[in-house]
Design a protein around this motif. Sequence first.
Motif, PDB file in Angstrom:
ATOM      1  N   HIS A 125      -4.394   3.691  -5.276  1.00  0.00           N
ATOM      2  CA  HIS A 125      -4.760   5.050  -5.698  1.00  0.00           C
ATOM      3  C   HIS A 125      -3.842   5.541  -6.823  1.00  0.00           C
ATOM      4  O   HIS A 125      -4.302   5.860  -7.914  1.00  0.00           O
ATOM      5  N   CYS A 126      -2.521   5.566  -6.550  1.00  0.00           N
ATOM      6  CA  CYS A 126      -1.569   6.092  -7.528  1.00  0.00           C
ATOM      7  C   CYS A 126      -0.924   4.998  -8.369  1.00  0.00           C
ATOM      8  O   CYS A 126      -0.139   5.293  -9.268  1.00  0.00           O
ATOM      9  N   LEU A 127      -1.214   3.708  -8.057  1.00  0.00           N
ATOM     10  CA  LEU A 127      -0.697   2.553  -8.802  1.00  0.00           C
ATOM     11  C   LEU A 127       0.817   2.482  -8.780  1.00  0.00           C
ATOM     12  O   LEU A 127       1.431   1.880  -9.656  1.00  0.00           O
ATOM     13  N   GLU A 128       1.440   3.098  -7.779  1.00  0.00           N
ATOM     14  CA  GLU A 128       2.896   2.992  -7.653  1.00  0.00           C
ATOM     15  C   GLU A 128       3.275   1.630  -7.084  1.00  0.00           C
ATOM     16  O   GLU A 128       2.616   1.121  -6.179  1.00  0.00           O
ATOM     17  N   SER A 129       4.352   1.013  -7.633  1.00  0.00           N
ATOM     18  CA  SER A 129       4.782  -0.317  -7.197  1.00  0.00           C
ATOM     19  C   SER A 129       5.778  -0.206  -6.051  1.00  0.00           C
ATOM     20  O   SER A 129       6.631   0.693  -6.041  1.00  0.00           O
ATOM     21  N   PHE A 130       5.665  -1.131  -5.054  1.00  0.00           N
ATOM     22  CA  PHE A 130       6.547  -1.141  -3.874  1.00  0.00           C
ATOM     23  C   PHE A 130       7.146  -2.534  -3.713  1.00  0.00           C
ATOM     24  O   PHE A 130       6.677  -3.338  -2.913  1.00  0.00           O
ATOM     25  N   PRO A 131       8.199  -2.842  -4.501  1.00  0.00           N
ATOM     26  CA  PRO A 131       8.820  -4.173  -4.355  1.00  0.00           C
ATOM     27  C   PRO A 131       9.512  -4.317  -3.007  1.00  0.00           C
ATOM     28  O   PRO A 131      10.207  -3.417  -2.544  1.00  0.00           O
ATOM     29  N   GLY A 132       9.289  -5.452  -2.354  1.00  0.00           N
ATOM     30  CA  GLY A 132       9.919  -5.730  -1.071  1.00  0.00           C
ATOM     31  C   GLY A 132       9.188  -5.156   0.124  1.00  0.00           C
ATOM     32  O   GLY A 132       9.594  -5.390   1.265  1.00  0.00           O
ATOM     33  N   SER A 133       8.109  -4.383  -0.079  1.00  0.00           N
ATOM     34  CA  SER A 133       7.371  -3.772   1.026  1.00  0.00           C
ATOM     35  C   SER A 133       6.261  -4.714   1.482  1.00  0.00           C
ATOM     36  O   SER A 133       5.761  -5.537   0.712  1.00  0.00           O
ATOM     37  N   THR A 134       5.878  -4.557   2.751  1.00  0.00           N
ATOM     38  CA  THR A 134       4.782  -5.367   3.289  1.00  0.00           C
ATOM     39  C   THR A 134       3.452  -4.679   3.015  1.00  0.00           C
ATOM     40  O   THR A 134       3.386  -3.499   2.627  1.00  0.00           O
ATOM     41  N   ARG A 135       2.335  -5.416   3.254  1.00  0.00           N
ATOM     42  CA  ARG A 135       1.017  -4.861   3.033  1.00  0.00           C
ATOM     43  C   ARG A 135       0.737  -3.703   3.979  1.00  0.00           C
ATOM     44  O   ARG A 135       0.120  -2.705   3.610  1.00  0.00           O
ATOM     45  N   ALA A 136       1.233  -3.803   5.235  1.00  0.00           N
ATOM     46  CA  ALA A 136       1.010  -2.728   6.201  1.00  0.00           C
ATOM     47  C   ALA A 136       1.698  -1.440   5.747  1.00  0.00           C
ATOM     48  O   ALA A 136       1.155  -0.339   5.872  1.00  0.00           O
ATOM     49  N   GLU A 137       2.906  -1.556   5.194  1.00  0.00           N
ATOM     50  CA  GLU A 137       3.625  -0.356   4.728  1.00  0.00           C
ATOM     51  C   GLU A 137       2.894   0.280   3.546  1.00  0.00           C
ATOM     52  O   GLU A 137       2.790   1.510   3.453  1.00  0.00           O
ATOM     53  N   VAL A 138       2.387  -0.550   2.634  1.00  0.00           N
ATOM     54  CA  VAL A 138       1.658   0.004   1.491  1.00  0.00           C
ATOM     55  C   VAL A 138       0.362   0.672   1.941  1.00  0.00           C
ATOM     56  O   VAL A 138      -0.040   1.723   1.424  1.00  0.00           O
ATOM     57  N   GLU A 139      -0.333   0.097   2.951  1.00  0.00           N
ATOM     58  CA  GLU A 139      -1.570   0.708   3.451  1.00  0.00           C
ATOM     59  C   GLU A 139      -1.283   2.052   4.116  1.00  0.00           C
ATOM     60  O   GLU A 139      -2.089   2.996   4.000  1.00  0.00           O
ATOM     61  N   ARG A 140      -0.168   2.152   4.838  1.00  0.00           N
ATOM     62  CA  ARG A 140       0.197   3.465   5.410  1.00  0.00           C
ATOM     63  C   ARG A 140       0.425   4.481   4.295  1.00  0.00           C
ATOM     64  O   ARG A 140       0.039   5.647   4.410  1.00  0.00           O
ATOM     65  N   HIS A 141       1.069   4.042   3.222  1.00  0.00           N
ATOM     66  CA  HIS A 141       1.262   4.949   2.088  1.00  0.00           C
ATOM     67  C   HIS A 141      -0.080   5.384   1.500  1.00  0.00           C
ATOM     68  O   HIS A 141      -0.274   6.559   1.163  1.00  0.00           O
ATOM     69  N   GLU A 142      -1.039   4.449   1.357  1.00  0.00           N
ATOM     70  CA  GLU A 142      -2.339   4.778   0.791  1.00  0.00           C
ATOM     71  C   GLU A 142      -3.101   5.766   1.671  1.00  0.00           C
ATOM     72  O   GLU A 142      -3.817   6.637   1.163  1.00  0.00           O
ATOM     73  N   ARG A 143      -2.960   5.615   3.008  1.00  0.00           N
ATOM     74  CA  ARG A 143      -3.669   6.552   3.907  1.00  0.00           C
ATOM     75  C   ARG A 143      -3.097   7.963   3.823  1.00  0.00           C
ATOM     76  O   ARG A 143      -3.760   8.927   4.200  1.00  0.00           O
ATOM     77  N   ASN A 144      -1.860   8.119   3.376  1.00  0.00           N
ATOM     78  CA  ASN A 144      -1.255   9.445   3.250  1.00  0.00           C
ATOM     79  C   ASN A 144      -1.808  10.222   2.059  1.00  0.00           C
ATOM     80  O   ASN A 144      -1.570  11.417   1.938  1.00  0.00           O
ATOM     81  N   HIS A 145      -2.514   9.537   1.144  1.00  0.00           N
ATOM     82  CA  HIS A 145      -3.105  10.228  -0.012  1.00  0.00           C
ATOM     83  C   HIS A 145      -4.361  10.999   0.428  1.00  0.00           C
ATOM     84  O   HIS A 145      -5.109  10.570   1.307  1.00  0.00           O
ATOM     85  N   ARG A 146      -4.612  12.127  -0.211  1.00  0.00           N
ATOM     86  CA  ARG A 146      -5.852  12.875  -0.038  1.00  0.00           C
ATOM     87  C   ARG A 146      -6.705  12.579  -1.257  1.00  0.00           C
ATOM     88  O   ARG A 146      -6.452  13.091  -2.355  1.00  0.00           O
ATOM     89  N   VAL A 147      -7.733  11.723  -1.086  1.00  0.00           N
ATOM     90  CA  VAL A 147      -8.526  11.199  -2.191  1.00  0.00           C
ATOM     91  C   VAL A 147      -9.975  11.650  -2.026  1.00  0.00           C
ATOM     92  O   VAL A 147     -10.547  11.579  -0.931  1.00  0.00           O
ATOM     93  N   CYS A 148     -10.566  12.136  -3.149  1.00  0.00           N
ATOM     94  CA  CYS A 148     -11.977  12.522  -3.128  1.00  0.00           C
ATOM     95  C   CYS A 148     -12.833  11.267  -2.953  1.00  0.00           C
ATOM     96  O   CYS A 148     -12.674  10.308  -3.720  1.00  0.00           O
ATOM     97  N   PRO A 149     -13.755  11.231  -1.980  1.00  0.00           N
ATOM     98  CA  PRO A 149     -14.558  10.024  -1.756  1.00  0.00           C
ATOM     99  C   PRO A 149     -15.592   9.788  -2.843  1.00  0.00           C
ATOM    100  O   PRO A 149     -16.149   8.700  -2.919  1.00  0.00           O
ATOM    101  N   PHE A 150     -15.864  10.795  -3.703  1.00  0.00           N
ATOM    102  CA  PHE A 150     -16.885  10.632  -4.728  1.00  0.00           C
ATOM    103  C   PHE A 150     -16.284  10.214  -6.071  1.00  0.00           C
ATOM    104  O   PHE A 150     -16.713   9.237  -6.678  1.00  0.00           O
TER     105      PHE A 150
END
Length: 413
Positions: free
Chosen positions: A366-391
Amino acid sequence: MNSSTPSFSQVAFRDVPHSYPPATPVICSYTLAANFHPSPRDWVGIFKVGWSTTKDYHTFVWVESSGDSSQEQSSTRHASFKDYYLPKDELDFYQFCYVDSSGQVRGASTPFCFRVPDSEDKQSAENSEDNDLLVITTQEQVEQSNRENAALKDEVRQIRERNEELEETIRGERREMEILKDKQDELVSELHRAEEQNERLLRTLQEQREEIQRLKEEMSIHVTNQVLLQEQNLAESARSDPNPEDDGGLLLQVERQLREAHAAIAEKDAIIEEKKNLTSLLEGHNQELAEENRKLNCDIEELQKTLDDLQMPPPPHSVHRDAAPAAPHCPIRPDLAETCESFDENIPVVSIVEDEEDQPALTCRHCLESFPGSTRAEVERHERNHRVCPFCTLICDGMEQAVFEDHVYSHEM
């Protein structure tokens, strides 16, 4: 040597230094024993240490003839050698030898060489007056010295070959760094062009959304005006002509106006649908640009990491010797050292380490922020914290809940 050792004591060479400066005339001093009678055919030669016959001389001069025979033995004599005929090799040792007319060696000096004297040579020259010993070098010692010199020369040659290999390695890695830098510059330029195109598409998308909203408002106003107009016409017709027979014509007129209104609404709907399709197309293209932008960022990070690895200093090259004598230190040329420092720290060596830090960093979609050293699960939790318009996939983290809901509902109108 052919001559016997006792005959060497007939002539004694004095004040022979450890070394003579190269390309400089040499004068040696010597004295004769009391029982020795010189001849005009006697000569003084310079021999390389290890000589075996009197024919092995490098150069020679005839002895001086003294006019006063009573002072011949007591006075100090001299032999002068011109610099043109002197040896040029600085690694070999030589000695003066006095040879009589019959070819017998009557005296020999201590060994010396031809090179610029250092502090030890100067100290040896100062103490030479108190040390007039005759040094006899055996053939075995000479051969051992020659073997050591040959081993030293061989090691110097090997060190020079290693230095040439290092120079070639440096040139190759420098060319590789230039290629990587050119590729990085090209990727950065492509990224800038993609960002500019993305901005243009975002502006076009926003303009299309504003146009759709304007068309919706115009359609709503148009329908409302048509309904009000029809109601007004009905009311005026009822007041002006109360005859019910005219109601049929009035109804036909209303139906015709309603059909026109529906046609206008359908035309507006078609325009809105076209705008929606164009908006969807722009959003899809925008997502493709975002993915391409993320890939370009990953490529640039990998190139930067490769450049950093190339600029790391190399491990020191150790030289192991088993039996050869210790070689003098032979450093890499100063211009190579400066070249290595210009790379940010000496000779570059590319090291490949399989570690999590070397893996490409994960990026929020969503925000294209880079997370060096983070796992996929941690990045997905970060993505779920975003409020994104579905359209329109707009990030609405800073919006209040009511404003966010209004934004979402506006797409459904």
